[in-house]
Design a protein around this motif. Structure first.
Motif, PDB file in Angstrom:
ATOM      1  N   LYS A  86       0.836  -1.196   0.000  1.00 16.50           N
ATOM      2  CA  LYS A  86       0.000   0.000   0.000  1.00 16.50           C
ATOM      3  C   LYS A  86       0.878   1.257   0.000  1.00 16.50           C
ATOM      4  O   LYS A  86       1.946   1.274   0.632  1.00 16.50           O
ATOM      5  CB  LYS A  86      -0.899   0.028   1.230  1.00 16.50           C
ATOM      6  CG  LYS A  86      -1.765  -1.204   1.414  1.00 16.50           C
ATOM      7  CD  LYS A  86      -2.907  -1.241   0.428  1.00 16.50           C
ATOM      8  CE  LYS A  86      -3.838  -2.423   0.704  1.00 16.50           C
ATOM      9  NZ  LYS A  86      -4.973  -2.473  -0.240  1.00 16.50           N
ATOM     10  N   GLN A  87       0.407   2.294  -0.685  1.00 16.34           N
ATOM     11  CA  GLN A  87       1.113   3.573  -0.666  1.00 16.34           C
ATOM     12  C   GLN A  87       0.776   4.308   0.620  1.00 16.34           C
ATOM     13  O   GLN A  87      -0.385   4.477   0.975  1.00 16.34           O
ATOM     14  CB  GLN A  87       0.706   4.433  -1.868  1.00 16.34           C
ATOM     15  CG  GLN A  87       1.461   5.761  -1.955  1.00 16.34           C
ATOM     16  CD  GLN A  87       1.031   6.586  -3.154  1.00 16.34           C
ATOM     17  OE1 GLN A  87       0.072   6.243  -3.838  1.00 16.34           O
ATOM     18  NE2 GLN A  87       1.739   7.678  -3.414  1.00 16.34           N
ATOM     19  N   GLY A  88       1.803   4.743   1.349  1.00 14.50           N
ATOM     20  CA  GLY A  88       1.598   5.451   2.598  1.00 14.50           C
ATOM     21  C   GLY A  88       0.958   6.814   2.386  1.00 14.50           C
ATOM     22  O   GLY A  88       1.026   7.394   1.296  1.00 14.50           O
ATOM     23  N   ASP A  89       0.336   7.334   3.450  1.00 17.85           N
ATOM     24  CA  ASP A  89      -0.365   8.623   3.344  1.00 17.85           C
ATOM     25  C   ASP A  89       0.565   9.741   2.901  1.00 17.85           C
ATOM     26  O   ASP A  89       0.167  10.627   2.144  1.00 17.85           O
ATOM     27  CB  ASP A  89      -1.014   8.979   4.689  1.00 17.85           C
ATOM     28  CG  ASP A  89      -2.145   8.023   5.045  1.00 17.85           C
ATOM     29  OD1 ASP A  89      -2.686   7.398   4.115  1.00 17.85           O
ATOM     30  OD2 ASP A  89      -2.476   7.895   6.236  1.00 17.85           O
ATOM     31  N   GLN A  90       1.805   9.737   3.379  1.00 20.39           N
ATOM     32  CA  GLN A  90       2.764  10.782   3.023  1.00 20.39           C
ATOM     33  C   GLN A  90       3.837  10.276   2.065  1.00 20.39           C
ATOM     34  O   GLN A  90       4.821  10.973   1.823  1.00 20.39           O
ATOM     35  CB  GLN A  90       3.435  11.326   4.303  1.00 20.39           C
ATOM     36  CG  GLN A  90       2.473  11.873   5.336  1.00 20.39           C
ATOM     37  CD  GLN A  90       1.696  13.069   4.804  1.00 20.39           C
ATOM     38  OE1 GLN A  90       2.211  13.869   4.025  1.00 20.39           O
ATOM     39  NE2 GLN A  90       0.438  13.198   5.232  1.00 20.39           N
ATOM     40  N   GLU A  91       3.646   9.077   1.526  1.00 21.18           N
ATOM     41  CA  GLU A  91       4.659   8.482   0.649  1.00 21.18           C
ATOM     42  C   GLU A  91       4.544   9.043  -0.763  1.00 21.18           C
ATOM     43  O   GLU A  91       3.432   9.187  -1.301  1.00 21.18           O
ATOM     44  CB  GLU A  91       4.510   6.962   0.625  1.00 21.18           C
ATOM     45  CG  GLU A  91       5.602   6.250  -0.173  1.00 21.18           C
ATOM     46  CD  GLU A  91       5.448   4.738  -0.162  1.00 21.18           C
ATOM     47  OE1 GLU A  91       6.421   4.051  -0.505  1.00 21.18           O
ATOM     48  OE2 GLU A  91       4.351   4.267   0.201  1.00 21.18           O
ATOM     49  N   SER A  92       5.672   9.351  -1.360  1.00 22.22           N
ATOM     50  CA  SER A  92       5.680   9.867  -2.730  1.00 22.22           C
ATOM     51  C   SER A  92       5.359   8.750  -3.714  1.00 22.22           C
ATOM     52  O   SER A  92       5.556   7.560  -3.425  1.00 22.22           O
ATOM     53  CB  SER A  92       7.037  10.474  -3.066  1.00 22.22           C
ATOM     54  OG  SER A  92       8.044   9.465  -3.091  1.00 22.22           O
ATOM     55  N   LEU A  93       4.871   9.144  -4.880  1.00 27.65           N
ATOM     56  CA  LEU A  93       4.561   8.161  -5.922  1.00 27.65           C
ATOM     57  C   LEU A  93       5.819   7.447  -6.383  1.00 27.65           C
ATOM     58  O   LEU A  93       5.798   6.249  -6.675  1.00 27.65           O
ATOM     59  CB  LEU A  93       3.879   8.865  -7.097  1.00 27.65           C
ATOM     60  CG  LEU A  93       3.487   7.974  -8.290  1.00 27.65           C
ATOM     61  CD1 LEU A  93       2.561   6.856  -7.840  1.00 27.65           C
ATOM     62  CD2 LEU A  93       2.839   8.816  -9.389  1.00 27.65           C
ATOM     63  N   ARG A  94       6.939   8.173  -6.428  1.00 23.47           N
ATOM     64  CA  ARG A  94       8.202   7.557  -6.855  1.00 23.47           C
ATOM     65  C   ARG A  94       8.598   6.423  -5.910  1.00 23.47           C
ATOM     66  O   ARG A  94       8.969   5.325  -6.340  1.00 23.47           O
ATOM     67  CB  ARG A  94       9.306   8.607  -6.927  1.00 23.47           C
ATOM     68  CG  ARG A  94      10.653   8.034  -7.373  1.00 23.47           C
ATOM     69  CD  ARG A  94      11.728   9.112  -7.398  1.00 23.47           C
ATOM     70  NE  ARG A  94      11.444  10.136  -8.388  1.00 23.47           N
ATOM     71  CZ  ARG A  94      11.707   9.999  -9.689  1.00 23.47           C
ATOM     72  NH1 ARG A  94      12.256   8.885 -10.153  1.00 23.47           N
ATOM     73  NH2 ARG A  94      11.453  10.984 -10.513  1.00 23.47           N
ATOM     74  N   ASN A  95       8.527   6.666  -4.621  1.00 26.41           N
ATOM     75  CA  ASN A  95       8.934   5.659  -3.651  1.00 26.41           C
ATOM     76  C   ASN A  95       8.003   4.444  -3.695  1.00 26.41           C
ATOM     77  O   ASN A  95       8.442   3.292  -3.602  1.00 26.41           O
ATOM     78  CB  ASN A  95       8.939   6.268  -2.246  1.00 26.41           C
ATOM     79  CG  ASN A  95       9.558   5.332  -1.226  1.00 26.41           C
ATOM     80  OD1 ASN A  95      10.753   5.092  -1.229  1.00 26.41           O
ATOM     81  ND2 ASN A  95       8.730   4.804  -0.332  1.00 26.41           N
TER      82      ASN A  95
END
Length: 280
Positions: A86-95
């Motif tokens: 899952k993509q984190g709430d503050q995670e960038s799309l690149r990461n």
């Protein structure tokens, strides 16, 4: 070969040992004695704990080894494992894309449909999520290309917000710049190619005409903190340099000379030695 330390698949390790020992044409007894030498301190304790005469052959030793360390066997990963990314709430799309691509590499025979479903499932709501949900890509390369477009948009947007919030580059070192200015020559360069030769010093000319001729005031100058107390400039009225060697005063005197405003003064100065000789 690297000793076994419970961090790798025991079946793979055992296969590598069989291949290497097979090349030596070793007997079954030699295999049983050689195998413990390839174990680390933590795994050799297991071998030492085996009851005496409990190993009848190398195959028997291999079975006991796998039974003890099979829990360390690498777990096979399948497409459903992607649903846990899952993509984190503050995670960038690149990461997030980097983590997702790395997980895809661990899954053999991954279909494009399963990869797309896993990607959409883990994405946060946003432009890229809407785009890929509306029009599914046909290959993983297309996924990466479309993701790169939205990654650039996201990073450019972050740069714009940082500039609006007052972000700026670190201020320049003003003290360093001021020191550089102090180290630079403060003397005004010569203004004329040739200067009228004088038989008297600039100081004498200045002393004679400073009260009778309109002379422009000297420009402000800066000196280093350590000034010479033996050299005094009457024109600038400061210590630090002699009057005769400063082009500010030379330029003023030369301008007056070229305008013909020093002719009478120079004639008087040149006649003074003759007058003194006549008086004598």
């Amino acid at each position: 070969m690297t000793p076994y330390g419970r961090t790798s698949d025991p079946s793979h390790y055992l296969s590598n040992f069989r291949i290497r020992i097979y090349l030596t044409d070793a007997s079954d007894a030699v295999r049983c004695k050689a195998f413990p030498t390839t174990l680390t301190k933590t795994t050799i304790k297991w071998f030492d704990s085996l009851p005496p005469k409990s190993i009848a052959s190398f195959d028997d030793l291999a079975k006991k080894f796998l039974a003890r360390f099979s829990i360390q066997k690498d777990k096979t990963k399948h497409a459903p494992n992607l649903l846990g990314i899952k993509q984190g709430d503050q995670e960038s799309l690149r990461n997030y894309m980097e983590r997702f691509n790395k997980a895809c590499l661990d899954i053999q025979n991954l279909s494009i449909e399963a990869a797309i479903m896993g990607l959409i499932n883990g994405l946060l709501e946003g432009p890229f999520n809407h785009s890929i949900s509306k029009k599914h890509p046909t290959s993983l390369n297309e996924v990466q290309e479309r993701a790169e477009k939205y990654i650039n948009m996201e990073e450019n947007s972050q740069l714009g917000e940082a500039s609006k919030s007052g972000f700026s580059y670190p201020p320049r070192d003003k003290d360093k710049e001021s020191r550089k200015k102090e180290d630079q020559p403060t003397e005004k360069p010569r203004k004329y190619h040739n200067y009228t030769p004088l038989r008297v010093s600039l100081v004498n000319v200045y002393q004679e005409i400073c009260n009778t001729k309109k002379i422009p005031p000297p420009r402000p100058i800066k000196h280093k903190k350590e000034r010479s107390r033996t050299e005094y400039c009457e024109y600038h009225q400061i210590y630090g340099h002699p009057s005769n060697e400063y082009y500010d005063l030379k330029n003023v005197i030369e301008k007056l000379a070229r305008e013909g405003r020093l002719d009478q003064f120079l004639a008087n100065k040149l006649d003074e030695p003759k007058k003194r000789r006549r008086d004598e």
